[in-house]
Design a protein around this motif. Structure first.
Motif, PDB file in Angstrom:
ATOM      1  N   MET A 206       7.479  32.259  -6.081  1.00 21.53           N
ATOM      2  CA  MET A 206       7.229  31.007  -5.362  1.00 21.53           C
ATOM      3  C   MET A 206       6.214  30.163  -6.126  1.00 21.53           C
ATOM      4  O   MET A 206       5.219  30.672  -6.640  1.00 21.53           O
ATOM      5  N   ASN A 207       6.470  28.865  -6.199  1.00 29.93           N
ATOM      6  CA  ASN A 207       5.544  27.932  -6.823  1.00 29.93           C
ATOM      7  C   ASN A 207       4.714  27.209  -5.762  1.00 29.93           C
ATOM      8  O   ASN A 207       5.064  27.177  -4.572  1.00 29.93           O
ATOM      9  N   TYR A 208       3.638  26.614  -6.207  1.00 30.90           N
ATOM     10  CA  TYR A 208       2.748  25.839  -5.337  1.00 30.90           C
ATOM     11  C   TYR A 208       2.749  24.400  -5.839  1.00 30.90           C
ATOM     12  O   TYR A 208       2.404  24.149  -7.000  1.00 30.90           O
ATOM     13  N   ILE A 209       3.144  23.470  -4.975  1.00 32.36           N
ATOM     14  CA  ILE A 209       3.176  22.052  -5.326  1.00 32.36           C
ATOM     15  C   ILE A 209       1.931  21.398  -4.747  1.00 32.36           C
ATOM     16  O   ILE A 209       1.839  21.166  -3.536  1.00 32.36           O
ATOM     17  N   VAL A 210       0.954  21.160  -5.607  1.00 32.51           N
ATOM     18  CA  VAL A 210      -0.306  20.549  -5.181  1.00 32.51           C
ATOM     19  C   VAL A 210      -0.123  19.037  -5.275  1.00 32.51           C
ATOM     20  O   VAL A 210       0.010  18.483  -6.363  1.00 32.51           O
ATOM     21  N   MET A 211      -0.116  18.381  -4.139  1.00 28.88           N
ATOM     22  CA  MET A 211       0.314  16.983  -4.067  1.00 28.88           C
ATOM     23  C   MET A 211      -0.803  16.076  -3.559  1.00 28.88           C
ATOM     24  O   MET A 211      -1.605  16.472  -2.713  1.00 28.88           O
ATOM     25  N   ASP A 212      -0.818  14.854  -4.078  1.00 28.40           N
ATOM     26  CA  ASP A 212      -1.714  13.827  -3.558  1.00 28.40           C
ATOM     27  C   ASP A 212      -0.971  12.494  -3.541  1.00 28.40           C
ATOM     28  O   ASP A 212      -0.158  12.220  -4.438  1.00 28.40           O
ATOM     29  N   LEU A 213      -1.242  11.697  -2.536  1.00 31.11           N
ATOM     30  CA  LEU A 213      -0.619  10.383  -2.392  1.00 31.11           C
ATOM     31  C   LEU A 213      -1.683   9.305  -2.292  1.00 31.11           C
ATOM     32  O   LEU A 213      -2.779   9.547  -1.794  1.00 31.11           O
ATOM     33  N   GLU A 214      -1.352   8.130  -2.766  1.00 26.40           N
ATOM     34  CA  GLU A 214      -2.164   6.944  -2.507  1.00 26.40           C
ATOM     35  C   GLU A 214      -1.279   5.945  -1.774  1.00 26.40           C
ATOM     36  O   GLU A 214      -0.073   5.867  -2.030  1.00 26.40           O
ATOM     37  N   TRP A 215      -1.879   5.203  -0.854  1.00 29.11           N
ATOM     38  CA  TRP A 215      -1.077   4.246  -0.086  1.00 29.11           C
ATOM     39  C   TRP A 215      -1.833   2.941   0.131  1.00 29.11           C
ATOM     40  O   TRP A 215      -3.051   2.863   0.018  1.00 29.11           O
ATOM     41  N   ASN A 216      -1.047   1.933   0.441  1.00 30.62           N
ATOM     42  CA  ASN A 216      -1.552   0.590   0.707  1.00 30.62           C
ATOM     43  C   ASN A 216      -1.393   0.291   2.197  1.00 30.62           C
ATOM     44  O   ASN A 216      -0.658   0.985   2.903  1.00 30.62           O
ATOM     45  N   GLN A 217      -2.079  -0.740   2.667  1.00 33.05           N
ATOM     46  CA  GLN A 217      -1.935  -1.182   4.052  1.00 33.05           C
ATOM     47  C   GLN A 217      -1.846  -2.703   4.070  1.00 33.05           C
ATOM     48  O   GLN A 217      -2.001  -3.352   3.037  1.00 33.05           O
ATOM     49  N   CYS A 218      -1.602  -3.237   5.233  1.00 39.73           N
ATOM     50  CA  CYS A 218      -1.394  -4.681   5.340  1.00 39.73           C
ATOM     51  C   CYS A 218      -2.630  -5.445   4.854  1.00 39.73           C
ATOM     52  O   CYS A 218      -3.739  -5.238   5.381  1.00 39.73           O
ATOM     53  N   PRO A 219      -2.496  -6.304   3.854  1.00 38.02           N
ATOM     54  CA  PRO A 219      -3.655  -7.028   3.326  1.00 38.02           C
ATOM     55  C   PRO A 219      -4.224  -8.057   4.295  1.00 38.02           C
ATOM     56  O   PRO A 219      -5.355  -8.518   4.114  1.00 38.02           O
ATOM     57  N   ASP A 220      -3.467  -8.416   5.326  1.00 33.24           N
ATOM     58  CA  ASP A 220      -3.919  -9.423   6.290  1.00 33.24           C
ATOM     59  C   ASP A 220      -4.591  -8.812   7.518  1.00 33.24           C
ATOM     60  O   ASP A 220      -4.949  -9.536   8.449  1.00 33.24           O
ATOM     61  N   GLY A 221      -4.751  -7.477   7.532  1.00 29.26           N
ATOM     62  CA  GLY A 221      -5.376  -6.822   8.669  1.00 29.26           C
ATOM     63  C   GLY A 221      -4.374  -6.039   9.493  1.00 29.26           C
ATOM     64  O   GLY A 221      -3.176  -6.336   9.491  1.00 29.26           O
ATOM     65  N   LYS A 222      -4.859  -5.028  10.201  1.00 27.19           N
ATOM     66  CA  LYS A 222      -3.956  -4.128  10.914  1.00 27.19           C
ATOM     67  C   LYS A 222      -3.194  -4.803  12.045  1.00 27.19           C
ATOM     68  O   LYS A 222      -2.130  -4.324  12.455  1.00 27.19           O
ATOM     69  N   GLU A 223      -3.715  -5.926  12.552  1.00 32.41           N
ATOM     70  CA  GLU A 223      -2.998  -6.624  13.630  1.00 32.41           C
ATOM     71  C   GLU A 223      -1.689  -7.228  13.134  1.00 32.41           C
ATOM     72  O   GLU A 223      -0.808  -7.538  13.939  1.00 32.41           O
ATOM     73  N   TYR A 224      -1.544  -7.369  11.823  1.00 34.63           N
ATOM     74  CA  TYR A 224      -0.312  -7.900  11.243  1.00 34.63           C
ATOM     75  C   TYR A 224       0.533  -6.802  10.576  1.00 34.63           C
ATOM     76  O   TYR A 224       1.534  -7.109   9.935  1.00 34.63           O
ATOM     77  N   ALA A 225       0.130  -5.584  10.733  1.00 41.16           N
ATOM     78  CA  ALA A 225       0.812  -4.479  10.065  1.00 41.16           C
ATOM     79  C   ALA A 225       2.174  -4.200  10.705  1.00 41.16           C
ATOM     80  O   ALA A 225       2.405  -4.501  11.885  1.00 41.16           O
ATOM     81  N   ASN A 226       3.067  -3.656   9.919  1.00 41.44           N
ATOM     82  CA  ASN A 226       4.350  -3.176  10.424  1.00 41.44           C
ATOM     83  C   ASN A 226       4.083  -1.911  11.240  1.00 41.44           C
ATOM     84  O   ASN A 226       3.596  -0.914  10.706  1.00 41.44           O
ATOM     85  N   GLU A 227       4.391  -1.936  12.521  1.00 43.56           N
ATOM     86  CA  GLU A 227       4.079  -0.805  13.387  1.00 43.56           C
ATOM     87  C   GLU A 227       4.774   0.478  12.950  1.00 43.56           C
ATOM     88  O   GLU A 227       4.276   1.579  13.196  1.00 43.56           O
ATOM     89  N   LYS A 228       5.925   0.334  12.312  1.00 45.07           N
ATOM     90  CA  LYS A 228       6.663   1.518  11.882  1.00 45.07           C
ATOM     91  C   LYS A 228       6.130   2.105  10.576  1.00 45.07           C
ATOM     92  O   LYS A 228       6.441   3.237  10.234  1.00 45.07           O
ATOM     93  N   LEU A 229       5.329   1.307   9.842  1.00 46.87           N
ATOM     94  CA  LEU A 229       4.817   1.786   8.562  1.00 46.87           C
ATOM     95  C   LEU A 229       3.453   1.151   8.292  1.00 46.87           C
ATOM     96  O   LEU A 229       3.318   0.276   7.446  1.00 46.87           O
ATOM     97  N   PRO A 230       2.417   1.620   8.971  1.00 41.18           N
ATOM     98  CA  PRO A 230       1.078   1.045   8.728  1.00 41.18           C
ATOM     99  C   PRO A 230       0.531   1.357   7.345  1.00 41.18           C
ATOM    100  O   PRO A 230      -0.270   0.593   6.808  1.00 41.18           O
ATOM    101  N   PHE A 231       0.965   2.484   6.750  1.00 46.69           N
ATOM    102  CA  PHE A 231       0.518   2.861   5.409  1.00 46.69           C
ATOM    103  C   PHE A 231       1.735   3.069   4.517  1.00 46.69           C
ATOM    104  O   PHE A 231       2.569   3.932   4.789  1.00 46.69           O
ATOM    105  N   GLU A 232       1.811   2.284   3.438  1.00 46.28           N
ATOM    106  CA  GLU A 232       2.942   2.350   2.518  1.00 46.28           C
ATOM    107  C   GLU A 232       2.529   3.081   1.246  1.00 46.28           C
ATOM    108  O   GLU A 232       1.608   2.647   0.543  1.00 46.28           O
ATOM    109  N   ILE A 233       3.208   4.163   0.931  1.00 47.72           N
ATOM    110  CA  ILE A 233       2.870   4.968  -0.243  1.00 47.72           C
ATOM    111  C   ILE A 233       3.174   4.184  -1.514  1.00 47.72           C
ATOM    112  O   ILE A 233       4.264   3.617  -1.662  1.00 47.72           O
ATOM    113  N   ILE A 234       2.196   4.173  -2.439  1.00 46.85           N
ATOM    114  CA  ILE A 234       2.364   3.442  -3.701  1.00 46.85           C
ATOM    115  C   ILE A 234       2.219   4.356  -4.923  1.00 46.85           C
ATOM    116  O   ILE A 234       2.460   3.908  -6.041  1.00 46.85           O
TER     117      ILE A 234
END
Length: 206
Positions: free
Chosen positions: A1-29
């Protein structure tokens, strides 16, 4: 068995969370990962920049932390293509390893948004290296930043923090140190991320 050590970075709505897409508040980049074999030796690396589709501009806080701007991301792959490549790279027999629990939860949310969640059948068994660090070296309940663990264990700082590939590498280094300190019985304290139709949740497997 292998071990996949993973890390992600993500973006969010630049105009503030009140304008964020409710289905995807954090978009992986960005996806970064290190593959360890059963002896915890590094046998592979994965890195992919992802072209944003939901938030076309980078939130100021994201840009400050990860030092990426839209020009860096414009030539990246689509999220769906990047994830499919990543899962192929992972192989058949593996366990994810992450610093904390949020990365895998956000991965599933992004996959659900793009309607490819079935490519990652659950439940997903993984090691929370942040929790294992606390079990091995501290009070079992504290949750430290990755950089704290690197300094505590006197691991050389070869790369800047807060980029997916470098943080995955550092998490793998911590896991190797833990492996030297504790036995297999401690590493068998696995966490599972469970998928349900309506929400994501997690629970302990002892």
């Amino acid at each position: 068995m292998n071990y996949i050590v993973m890390d992600l970075e993500w973006n969010q709505c630049p105009d503030g969370k009140e304008y964020a897409n409710e289905k995807l508040p954090f978009e992986i980049i960005e996806i970064g990962a290190v593959k360890l074999n059963q002896n915890k030796e590094i046998v592979g690396r994965f890195h992919e920049i992802i072209r944003p589709q939901v938030y076309k501009w980078i939130h100021a806080k994201t840009r400050e932390v990860v030092h990426l701007n839209y020009r860096n991301l414009a030539n990246g792959k689509s999220f769906s293509a990047a994830v499919q490549d990543f899962l192929v790279w992972c192989g058949e027999d593996y366990r994810f390893c992450t610093w904390g629990t949020q990365d895998l939860l956000e991965l599933q949310k992004n996959m659900r948004y793009y309607q490819i969640l079935e490519s990652l059948p659950g439940p997903i068994r993984y090691y929370d290296v942040q929790k294992l660090f606390s079990i091995a070296y501290e009070d079992r309940s504290s949750r430290r930043a990755l950089e704290y663990a690197i300094e505590y264990l006197n691991i050389e700082k070869k790369y800047k923090f807060h980029r997916a590939q470098s943080d995955a590498y550092y998490t793998a280094e911590v896991l190797q140190k833990i492996d030297q300190k504790v036995g297999e019985h401690q590493r068998n304290r696995v966490r599972i991320v469970c998928r349900s139709r309506d929400k994501l949740s997690d629970r302990n497997l002892i």
